[in-house]
Scaffold this active site. Structure first.
Site, PDB file in Angstrom:
ATOM      1  N   LYS A  22      18.176 -18.170-125.951  1.00 31.70           N
ATOM      2  CA  LYS A  22      18.782 -17.057-125.195  1.00 31.70           C
ATOM      3  C   LYS A  22      20.249 -17.350-124.884  1.00 31.70           C
ATOM      4  CE  LYS A  22      18.524 -16.759-120.515  1.00 31.70           C
ATOM      5  NZ  LYS A  22      19.706 -16.366-119.757  1.00 31.70           N
ATOM      6  N   ASN A  23      20.517 -18.573-124.415  1.00 32.45           N
ATOM      7  CA  ASN A  23      21.874 -18.881-123.971  1.00 32.45           C
ATOM      8  C   ASN A  23      22.860 -19.046-125.122  1.00 32.45           C
ATOM      9  OD1 ASN A  23      20.971 -18.689-121.399  1.00 32.45           O
ATOM     10  ND2 ASN A  23      21.090 -20.876-120.906  1.00 32.45           N
ATOM     11  N   CYS A 116      20.484 -13.898-112.218  1.00 31.75           N
ATOM     12  CA  CYS A 116      19.572 -14.545-111.271  1.00 31.75           C
ATOM     13  C   CYS A 116      20.289 -14.896-109.972  1.00 31.75           C
ATOM     14  CB  CYS A 116      19.005 -15.819-111.892  1.00 31.75           C
ATOM     15  SG  CYS A 116      17.767 -15.519-113.148  1.00 31.75           S
ATOM     16  N   ARG A 121      27.533 -18.027-107.498  1.00 29.07           N
ATOM     17  CA  ARG A 121      27.952 -17.785-108.881  1.00 29.07           C
ATOM     18  C   ARG A 121      29.295 -17.030-108.984  1.00 29.07           C
ATOM     19  NH1 ARG A 121      22.773 -16.740-112.685  1.00 29.07           N
ATOM     20  NH2 ARG A 121      23.997 -17.989-114.095  1.00 29.07           N
ATOM     21  N   ASP A 305      18.114 -25.599-115.931  1.00 31.82           N
ATOM     22  CA  ASP A 305      17.136 -24.578-116.335  1.00 31.82           C
ATOM     23  C   ASP A 305      15.731 -25.156-116.525  1.00 31.82           C
ATOM     24  OD1 ASP A 305      19.156 -22.760-116.258  1.00 31.82           O
ATOM     25  OD2 ASP A 305      19.299 -22.441-118.416  1.00 31.82           O
ATOM     26  N   ARG A 397      13.496 -11.714-119.214  1.00 28.21           N
ATOM     27  CA  ARG A 397      14.911 -11.931-119.534  1.00 28.21           C
ATOM     28  C   ARG A 397      15.090 -13.098-120.494  1.00 28.21           C
ATOM     29  NH1 ARG A 397      17.868 -13.688-115.148  1.00 28.21           N
ATOM     30  NH2 ARG A 397      19.367 -13.871-116.827  1.00 28.21           N
TER      31      ARG A 397
HETATM   32  C1  UD1 Z   1      24.861 -20.978-117.946  1.00 25.27           C
HETATM   33  C2  UD1 Z   1      23.480 -20.603-118.425  1.00 25.27           C
HETATM   34  C3  UD1 Z   1      22.446 -20.898-117.363  1.00 25.27           C
HETATM   35  C4  UD1 Z   1      22.533 -22.366-116.939  1.00 25.27           C
HETATM   36  C5  UD1 Z   1      23.963 -22.715-116.553  1.00 25.27           C
HETATM   37  C6  UD1 Z   1      24.147 -24.194-116.273  1.00 25.27           C
HETATM   38  C7  UD1 Z   1      23.860 -18.780-119.964  1.00 25.27           C
HETATM   39  C8  UD1 Z   1      23.676 -17.351-120.257  1.00 25.27           C
HETATM   40  N1  UD1 Z   1      23.460 -19.189-118.745  1.00 25.27           N
HETATM   41  O1  UD1 Z   1      25.149 -20.177-116.802  1.00 25.27           O
HETATM   42  O2  UD1 Z   1      21.160 -20.627-117.908  1.00 25.27           O
HETATM   43  O3  UD1 Z   1      21.695 -22.563-115.842  1.00 25.27           O
HETATM   44  O4  UD1 Z   1      24.882 -22.364-117.616  1.00 25.27           O
HETATM   45  O5  UD1 Z   1      23.764 -24.948-117.378  1.00 25.27           O
HETATM   46  O6  UD1 Z   1      24.324 -19.543-120.785  1.00 25.27           O
HETATM   47  N2  UD1 Z   1      30.978 -21.738-111.185  1.00 25.27           N
HETATM   48  C9  UD1 Z   1      32.010 -21.460-110.325  1.00 25.27           C
HETATM   49  N3  UD1 Z   1      33.016 -20.645-110.761  1.00 25.27           N
HETATM   50  C10 UD1 Z   1      33.021 -20.109-112.012  1.00 25.27           C
HETATM   51  C11 UD1 Z   1      31.953 -20.404-112.888  1.00 25.27           C
HETATM   52  C12 UD1 Z   1      30.940 -21.217-112.442  1.00 25.27           C
HETATM   53  O7  UD1 Z   1      32.035 -21.934-109.190  1.00 25.27           O
HETATM   54  O8  UD1 Z   1      33.959 -19.368-112.342  1.00 25.27           O
HETATM   55  C13 UD1 Z   1      29.876 -22.608-110.721  1.00 25.27           C
HETATM   56  C14 UD1 Z   1      28.529 -21.867-110.653  1.00 25.27           C
HETATM   57  O9  UD1 Z   1      28.407 -21.141-109.453  1.00 25.27           O
HETATM   58  C15 UD1 Z   1      27.550 -23.007-110.777  1.00 25.27           C
HETATM   59  C16 UD1 Z   1      28.257 -23.969-111.727  1.00 25.27           C
HETATM   60  O10 UD1 Z   1      29.647 -23.624-111.682  1.00 25.27           O
HETATM   61  O11 UD1 Z   1      27.368 -23.621-109.530  1.00 25.27           O
HETATM   62  C17 UD1 Z   1      27.744 -23.919-113.156  1.00 25.27           C
HETATM   63  O12 UD1 Z   1      27.876 -22.614-113.652  1.00 25.27           O
HETATM   64  P1  UD1 Z   1      28.082 -22.284-115.194  1.00 25.27           P
HETATM   65  O13 UD1 Z   1      28.063 -23.539-116.001  1.00 25.27           O
HETATM   66  O14 UD1 Z   1      29.271 -21.404-115.303  1.00 25.27           O
HETATM   67  O15 UD1 Z   1      26.777 -21.460-115.501  1.00 25.27           O
HETATM   68  P2  UD1 Z   1      26.641 -20.082-116.243  1.00 25.27           P
HETATM   69  O16 UD1 Z   1      27.581 -20.017-117.386  1.00 25.27           O
HETATM   70  O17 UD1 Z   1      26.636 -18.977-115.255  1.00 25.27           O
END
Ligand code: UD1
Length: 421
Positions: A22-23, A116, A121, A305, A397
């Site tokens: 999915k990711n 989620c 986030r 995850d 999802r």
């Molecule tokens: C992706 C994955 C999700 C996985 C996560 C961490 C997809 C579709 N989803 O989510 O399944 O759990 O990586 O491996 O690929 N953060 C900030 N500011 C930002 C961006 C992120 O503070 O602009 C923080 C987030 O709140 C979180 C951490 O960084 O605490 C990690 O987030 P991130 O690696 O960005 O996860 P996703 O890309 O949302």
């Protein structure tokens, strides 16, 4: 209303082919927006998040058609630079369209993404990184507008190796003139898969999978074909279920390398693992052993995850286990749902202590989020009696027809359509 009914205590057995990740599919579908042509994508799971990405592409003027697990994405024409609120709120990954859409159209406007509820986030890293490339961004807390202007390749250092921010920078920079260097990039396998797909279409990305990624801008991307990598989180979800229920399952279409961060945990639980060529067999015949300490981390750390599914397996372990969630601030909500089955879990801040109990009993429980939902299903699979799981849209999802997949492995699990509910 739909719910899932599970009559537990059936050991799992047989073989399961793991669907595509999915990711990976989601950012790849966003990447398709950069291509003036067609993308043929193999091993695409039929998930509601994938359908949501398809709806975004259709809204933008492209098309996505499915035949089995092959998606044909036609993005010859992208007519609209705007994604409406309803489509954005379907999932978190809609934000990954920011980089590709503004690169392709010169401008993109969208609402904050959904997804989620596992913490705040924010998207600050995405926006700051695109600004560093020279994109002009206005954000009023809800609506985001991003203009390409005279953006060009630049050095971008991420304060944290965010998966989504790394993907957005890659997508925003592939068509820019000059060279972009991302430092402290996320190293997850899905980043490499996105880069492989874009490189097949003519992009020049090197270093994906490492902390420093270099992107040499190209003028256009062309029609391409790509096979999505196996879903490592689905693999570890099934492994967690086998650890909890006992059984003997052969997982086909797995990348053993991508599973390295989780294998040791299943071994510590007492599962026997046999690696083959793109295959992994897992056997478990007794209650799992407790696992001293699991701490989630960025790849190649233990994946956040997989945290919830593994917690479900540890509910019936001999002894106490400790899990610390370091990536998301509020990703232990499933613990309360697991306690409905008789689990003994104490949560303090981002740490859960799981005191193993001899057995779980059936319960009515709710999916709190996608992976939390998987945890609840695993608890029901190993519980005595018949359980009902609600809020299963979360599961849809990220798991293609989960009840069908586990039924193939001998589980007594079915989806119930309740018109009155
Ligand atoms: C992706 C994955 C999700 C996985 C996560 C961490 C997809 C579709 N989803 O989510 O399944 O759990 O990586 O491996 O690929 N953060 C900030 N500011 C930002 C961006 C992120 O503070 O602009 C923080 C987030 O709140 C979180 C951490 O960084 O605490 C990690 O987030 P991130 O690696 O960005 O996860 P996703 O890309 O949302």
């Amino acid at each position: 209303m739909q719910y899932i009914e599970i009559a537990g205590k059936k050991p799992l057995g047989g073989a399961l082919t793991v669907h595509g990740a999915k990711n990976s599919v989601l950012p790849i579908l966003s990447g398709a927006v950069l291509i003036e042509g067609e993308s043929i994508l193999h091993h695409c799971p039929d998930l509601s998040d994938v359908a949501a990405c398809g709806a975004i592409i259709a809204h933008l003027g492209g098309s996505v058609t499915r035949e089995g697990d092959v998606l044909t994405v036609n993005t010859q024409q992208i007519l609209s630079p705007t994604i409406p609120k309803a489509l954005m709120e379907e999932m978190r990954s809609s934000i990954i369209f920011l980089g590709s859409l503004s690169a392709r159209c010169g401008k993109a406007c969208m609402f904050l993404p959904g997804g989620c509820k596992i913490g705040a986030r924010p998207i600050d890293m995405h926006l700051k990184a695109l600004k560093t490339l020279g994109y002009r961004i206005t954000f009023d807390g809800s609506n985001i507008c991003c203009e390409r202007g005279d953006a060009k390749g630049a050095s971008v250092t991420l304060p944290f190796p965010s998966v989504g921010a790394t993907e957005n920078v890659i997508l925003a920079s592939v068509l820019l003139s000059g060279r972009t260097v991302i430092t402290n990039a996320a190293r997850e396998p899905e980043i490499s898969d996105l880069a492989d797909y874009l490189n097949r279409a003519g992009a020049r990305i090197s270093g994906a999978g490492n902390s420093v990624i270099e992107i040499e801008g190209v003028s256009h991307l062309h029609t391409t074909e790509h096979t999505v990598i196996p879903d490592r989180i689905l693999a570890s979800t099934v492994m967690s279920a086998v650890a909890a229920t006992g059984g003997d399952v052969l997982l086909k279409n797995v990348s053993l390398t991508h599973l390295v961060p989780v294998l040791g945990v299943y071994e510590e639980m007492g599962c026997r693992l046999y690696a083959g060529h793109h295959e992994l067999r897992i056997q478990s015949s007794r209650r799992p052993h407790a696992v001293k300490s699991i701490q989630t981390g960025v790849y190649p750390g233990f994946p956040t995850d997989s945290q919830a599914p593994v917690m479900a397996s540890l509910c019936t372990a001999r002894g106490s286990s400790v899990i610390k969630e370091t990536i998301f601030e509020n990703r232990l909500q499933h613990a309360a749902e697991l306690c409905r089955f008789g689990a003994d879990i104490i949560v303090s801040d981002r740490t859960a202590i799981i005191n193993g109990v001899k057995s779980l009993h059936a319960a009515e429980a709710y999916c709190t989020d996608l992976r939390g939902g998987a945890a609840v299903v695993i608890a029901a699979l190993c519980a005595e009696g018949t359980s009902r799981i609600y809020n299963i849209h979360h599961i849809d999802r990220g798991y293609e027809s989960m009840e069908h997949q586990f039924s193939l492995l001998g589980a007594d699990m079915r989806r119930v359509y309740d018109e009155k509910g």
